[in-house]
Enzyme design. Structure first.
Site, PDB file in Angstrom:
ATOM      1  N   GLY A  26      -2.165  16.594  13.384  1.00  0.00           N
ATOM      2  CA  GLY A  26      -2.219  15.093  12.790  1.00  0.00           C
ATOM      3  C   GLY A  26      -0.587  15.066  12.042  1.00  0.00           C
ATOM      4  N   GLY A  71       1.084  11.881  10.470  1.00  0.00           N
ATOM      5  CA  GLY A  71       0.182  10.929   9.410  1.00  0.00           C
ATOM      6  C   GLY A  71       0.444  10.873   8.039  1.00  0.00           C
ATOM      7  CE  LYS A 119     -10.718  13.285  -2.047  1.00  0.00           C
ATOM      8  NZ  LYS A 119     -10.651  11.927  -2.004  1.00  0.00           N
ATOM      9  CG  HIS A 144     -10.601  13.540  -6.874  1.00  0.00           C
ATOM     10  ND1 HIS A 144     -10.439  14.436  -6.040  1.00  0.00           N
ATOM     11  CD2 HIS A 144     -10.161  12.378  -6.382  1.00  0.00           C
ATOM     12  CE1 HIS A 144      -9.670  14.178  -5.227  1.00  0.00           C
ATOM     13  NE2 HIS A 144      -9.204  12.990  -5.452  1.00  0.00           N
TER      14      HIS A 144
HETATM   15  N1  LIG Z   1      -3.829  10.169   3.394  1.00  0.00           N
HETATM   16  C1  LIG Z   1      -4.269  10.747   2.298  1.00  0.00           C
HETATM   17  O1  LIG Z   1      -3.446  10.979   1.203  1.00  0.00           O
HETATM   18  C2  LIG Z   1      -5.451  11.409   2.376  1.00  0.00           C
HETATM   19  C3  LIG Z   1      -6.018  11.849   1.120  1.00  0.00           C
HETATM   20  C4  LIG Z   1      -7.080  12.479   1.218  1.00  0.00           C
HETATM   21  C5  LIG Z   1      -7.747  12.822   2.244  1.00  0.00           C
HETATM   22  N2  LIG Z   1      -7.013  12.437   3.475  1.00  0.00           N
HETATM   23  C6  LIG Z   1      -7.920  12.956   4.643  1.00  0.00           C
HETATM   24  O2  LIG Z   1      -6.626  13.632   5.470  1.00  0.00           O
HETATM   25  C7  LIG Z   1      -7.147  13.248   6.946  1.00  0.00           C
HETATM   26  C8  LIG Z   1      -5.860  12.677   7.406  1.00  0.00           C
HETATM   27  O3  LIG Z   1      -5.580  11.507   6.658  1.00  0.00           O
HETATM   28  P1  LIG Z   1      -4.243  10.743   6.834  1.00  0.00           P
HETATM   29  O4  LIG Z   1      -4.430   9.563   6.072  1.00  0.00           O
HETATM   30  O5  LIG Z   1      -2.973  11.362   7.192  1.00  0.00           O
HETATM   31  O6  LIG Z   1      -4.726   9.837   8.298  1.00  0.00           O
HETATM   32  P2  LIG Z   1      -3.916   8.961   9.619  1.00  0.00           P
HETATM   33  O7  LIG Z   1      -2.507   8.867   8.942  1.00  0.00           O
HETATM   34  O8  LIG Z   1      -4.897   7.608   9.716  1.00  0.00           O
HETATM   35  O9  LIG Z   1      -3.945  10.025  10.782  1.00  0.00           O
HETATM   36  C9  LIG Z   1      -3.146  11.237  10.839  1.00  0.00           C
HETATM   37  C10 LIG Z   1      -2.575  11.547  12.356  1.00  0.00           C
HETATM   38  O10 LIG Z   1      -3.738  11.612  13.098  1.00  0.00           O
HETATM   39  C11 LIG Z   1      -3.391  11.011  14.348  1.00  0.00           C
HETATM   40  N3  LIG Z   1      -4.603  10.652  14.977  1.00  0.00           N
HETATM   41  C12 LIG Z   1      -4.873   9.388  14.542  1.00  0.00           C
HETATM   42  N4  LIG Z   1      -5.970   9.013  15.202  1.00  0.00           N
HETATM   43  C13 LIG Z   1      -6.772   9.903  15.907  1.00  0.00           C
HETATM   44  C14 LIG Z   1      -7.483  10.499  16.693  1.00  0.00           C
HETATM   45  N5  LIG Z   1      -8.475   9.610  17.012  1.00  0.00           N
HETATM   46  N6  LIG Z   1      -7.723  11.681  16.911  1.00  0.00           N
HETATM   47  C15 LIG Z   1      -6.644  12.587  16.803  1.00  0.00           C
HETATM   48  N7  LIG Z   1      -5.562  12.239  16.129  1.00  0.00           N
HETATM   49  C16 LIG Z   1      -5.512  11.028  15.819  1.00  0.00           C
HETATM   50  C17 LIG Z   1      -2.125  10.261  14.231  1.00  0.00           C
HETATM   51  O11 LIG Z   1      -1.038  11.025  14.723  1.00  0.00           O
HETATM   52  P3  LIG Z   1      -0.481  10.812  16.345  1.00  0.00           P
HETATM   53  O12 LIG Z   1      -1.143   9.528  16.850  1.00  0.00           O
HETATM   54  O13 LIG Z   1       0.848  11.091  16.184  1.00  0.00           O
HETATM   55  O14 LIG Z   1      -1.414  12.209  16.690  1.00  0.00           O
HETATM   56  C18 LIG Z   1      -1.972  10.198  12.707  1.00  0.00           C
HETATM   57  O15 LIG Z   1      -0.590  10.268  12.398  1.00  0.00           O
HETATM   58  C19 LIG Z   1      -8.519  12.427   6.964  1.00  0.00           C
HETATM   59  O16 LIG Z   1      -9.375  13.452   7.061  1.00  0.00           O
HETATM   60  C20 LIG Z   1      -8.527  11.914   5.629  1.00  0.00           C
HETATM   61  O17 LIG Z   1      -9.716  11.348   5.292  1.00  0.00           O
HETATM   62  C21 LIG Z   1      -6.038  11.798   3.394  1.00  0.00           C
END
Ligand SMILES: NC(=O)c1ccc[n+]([C@@H]2O[C@H](COP(=O)([O-])OP(=O)(O)OC[C@H]3O[C@@H](n4cnc5c(N)ncnc54)[C@H](OP(=O)(O)O)[C@@H]3O)[C@@H](O)[C@H]2O)c1
Length: 493
Positions: free
Chosen positions: A22, A25, A164, A255
């Site tokens: 990922g 992302g 989380k 948190h």
């Molecule tokens: N963003 C934050 O600050 C944050 C904070 C706390 C927790 N989280 C957790 O961290 C994880 C990632 O969050 P994120 O915000 O980075 O998510 P995101 O940007 O929506 O997705 C991360 C990457 O995963 C890939 N992706 C999207 N859908 C997918 C699928 N169905 N199967 C496989 N790959 C897929 C995409 O890359 P490609 O299409 O290039 O593969 C995307 O760039 C999640 O579990 C979220 O709950 C995030």
């Protein structure tokens, strides 16, 4: 330079390979890539470390490097060309197809080649920064391709890191956990709640453990109540899709409970992960769950005015952006002491803070005076990193009058601390070292959902008719939140 006293323990990361799924992302760009860069730039990384980043998007090398450099600078780092080059040289990109065996074959071959180049032998971290829906299939394929293995077999290791919140209910989180456990043992799963990686949060424990003057009074005999505040100045910041599904309670409860645990758990026999987790578990087991009636009395939810006009928010959305509640801890240390919590977006200020409010004097010459709470111990976690202790002193002058004074300790006042790790850097070091102290156990995640479930159920129960209050953007929540401590004769600080 400040000298450390007596106890100084360093967790050293092991040489290893770091695989990031990922990688294109938000989490990767916002947190993980800057943290990996930071570890390298601050010389906190192990000597032999390589990064293999994977995602489904096709990226040529140049675009990939631009993406990494942009993530680093967006996080506020100003790397020299040499620092950036050193970092980029360690990173490779591999286009992923998570469903295809061919991808895992290519991954396995490339990891072996990178291991050989770096003099490593199968010591690997897999960070799953994809949506949780992809966790199960990724870990199953890793297992099927012998990339997740039992460390006892080979003197090597493979670990998974996840973030989380995963899941959106007790049932979905349990299902995800069960899926993970089919392929990896608890000792291999590192669940991040980055609040535990904050220096100031760990400092709460250090202060309690090393200063008996505080720990001896850290109980219902001396403390009147505890307040926990997690306020964000910002609103949705382009994350409406995520927030609309989650709401603030699901997003923040982990948190909040981690801050409560660090503040109020009994001190562990040691800071070894097993002792630490056992003590934290005992703390959570002492928190009674709220029933529907308690939810209606001691939980307040609200949404800021203007939320419905934000891009990506559904018409009539009932997603809460503010939460306040009261809970108790039913053990010898805390019985009878209320814990008041409030957390929200668009509260006019970014502030994470824990306040321990000591009781008023019950004896002596000042017992009848109305002097409020004379002693409040406040831990400012972010953005300020301070400890304040307020006390009553004599006002200077010819008369004997009382006044409130505050002793301030700025946690970052020493120059050498500029190189200390950020929360994510700290947690990545620990994961590379195999130290799970600051990571969440399956029990803790399950407890979080068990605690939250009756709250969510009461909110969703039309018959219970629990209101969603409104508050102006920039205010510290609705007036109903102020009533929560007020009905007990107290007030938010
Ligand atoms: N963003 C934050 O600050 C944050 C904070 C706390 C927790 N989280 C957790 O961290 C994880 C990632 O969050 P994120 O915000 O980075 O998510 P995101 O940007 O929506 O997705 C991360 C990457 O995963 C890939 N992706 C999207 N859908 C997918 C699928 N169905 N199967 C496989 N790959 C897929 C995409 O890359 P490609 O299409 O290039 O593969 C995307 O760039 C999640 O579990 C979220 O709950 C995030």
């Amino acid at each position: 330079m400040e000298q450390t006293i007596g106890f100084c323990q360093e967790t050293r990361p092991e040489n290893c390979g770091f695989v990031l799924f990922g990688a294109t992302g938000h989490l990767a760009a916002g947190k993980i890539i800057p943290a990996l860069f930071g570890l390298c730039a601050k010389n906190l990384a192990p000597e032999n470390l390589y990064f293999l980043f994977a995602a489904r998007t096709e990226l040529d090398r140049r675009t990939f490097e631009e993406h990494l450099a942009a993530a680093v600078s967006a996080a506020g780092a100003r790397p020299s060309p040499r620092e950036l080059k050193n970092f980029l040289e360690k990173v490779e990109y591999l286009r992923a197809d998570y469903e295809s065996d061919d991808f895992y074959r290519r991954l396995s071959v490339r990891l072996d080649e990178l291991d050989a180049k770096s003099g490593l032998k199968k010591k690997r971290l897999f960070y799953l920064a994809t949506p949780p829906a992809a966790f199960k299939s990724i870990t199953e394929k890793l297992k099927a391709h012998s990339l997740l293995f039992d460390p006892r077999d080979c003197g090597c290791w493979s670990r998974i890191i996840i973030e989380k919140p995963y899941g959106s209910s007790l049932e979905t989180a349990s299902a995800l956990d069960t899926g993970l456990k089919e392929t990896a043992s608890e000792a291999q799963i590192y669940r991040i709640d980055h609040f535990t990686g904050k220096e100031t949060v760990q400092n709460v424990l250090a202060l309690r453990a090393a200063n008996s003057v505080f720990d001896e009074t850290w109980n219902s005999g001396f403390i009147d109540h505890v307040q926990i505040t997690v306020f964000e100045e910002l609103g949705l910041e382009g994350r409406a899709g995520f927030f609309e599904k989650m709401g603030l309670a699901r997003d923040m409860m982990s948190h909040i409970l981690q801050l409560a645990a660090i503040t109020a758990m009994d001190l562990p026999a040691s800071f070894k992960d097993t002792d630490f987790k056992a003590e934290k578990r005992r703390f959570f087991e002492s928190i009674p769950l709220l029933d529907a009636e308690a939810v209606s009395r001691q939980v307040v939810r609200a949404q800021y005015d203007g939320y419905l006009g934000e891009t990506g928010v559904a018409a009539g959305s009932r997603a809460e952006t503010f939460l306040a509640f009261k809970f108790h801890v039913n053990n010898d240390r805390w019985r009878g002491v209320p814990f008041y919590v409030r957390a929200g977006k668009k509260t006019g200020i970014k502030k994470t803070k824990i306040d321990l409010v000591y009781k008023k004097p019950e004896h002596g010459i000042f017992k009848t005076l109305e002097i409020g709470y004379p002693n409040i111990f406040s831990f400012e976690i972010q953005p300020a990193e301070n400890m304040n202790f307020s006390l009553i002193a004599k006002h200077p002058g010819p008369k004997f009058c009382l006044t409130s004074r505050t002793m301030d300790l700025n946690y970052r006042e020493h120059r050498e601390e500029f190189a200390s790790p950020t929360d994510y850097e700290r947690l990545l070091i620990d994961a590379m070292a195999g130290d799970q102290t600051l990571f969440l156990s399956a029990f803790e995640v399950r407890f979080m959902w068990q605690f939250l479930s009756p709250i969510l159920a009461a909110w969703n129960d039309g018959a219970a008719n629990i209101p969603l209050y409104a508050y102006p953007s920039g205010a510290e929540g609705p007036k109903e939140a102020a009533n929560l401590p007020k009905q007990d004769g107290r007030a938010w600080l």
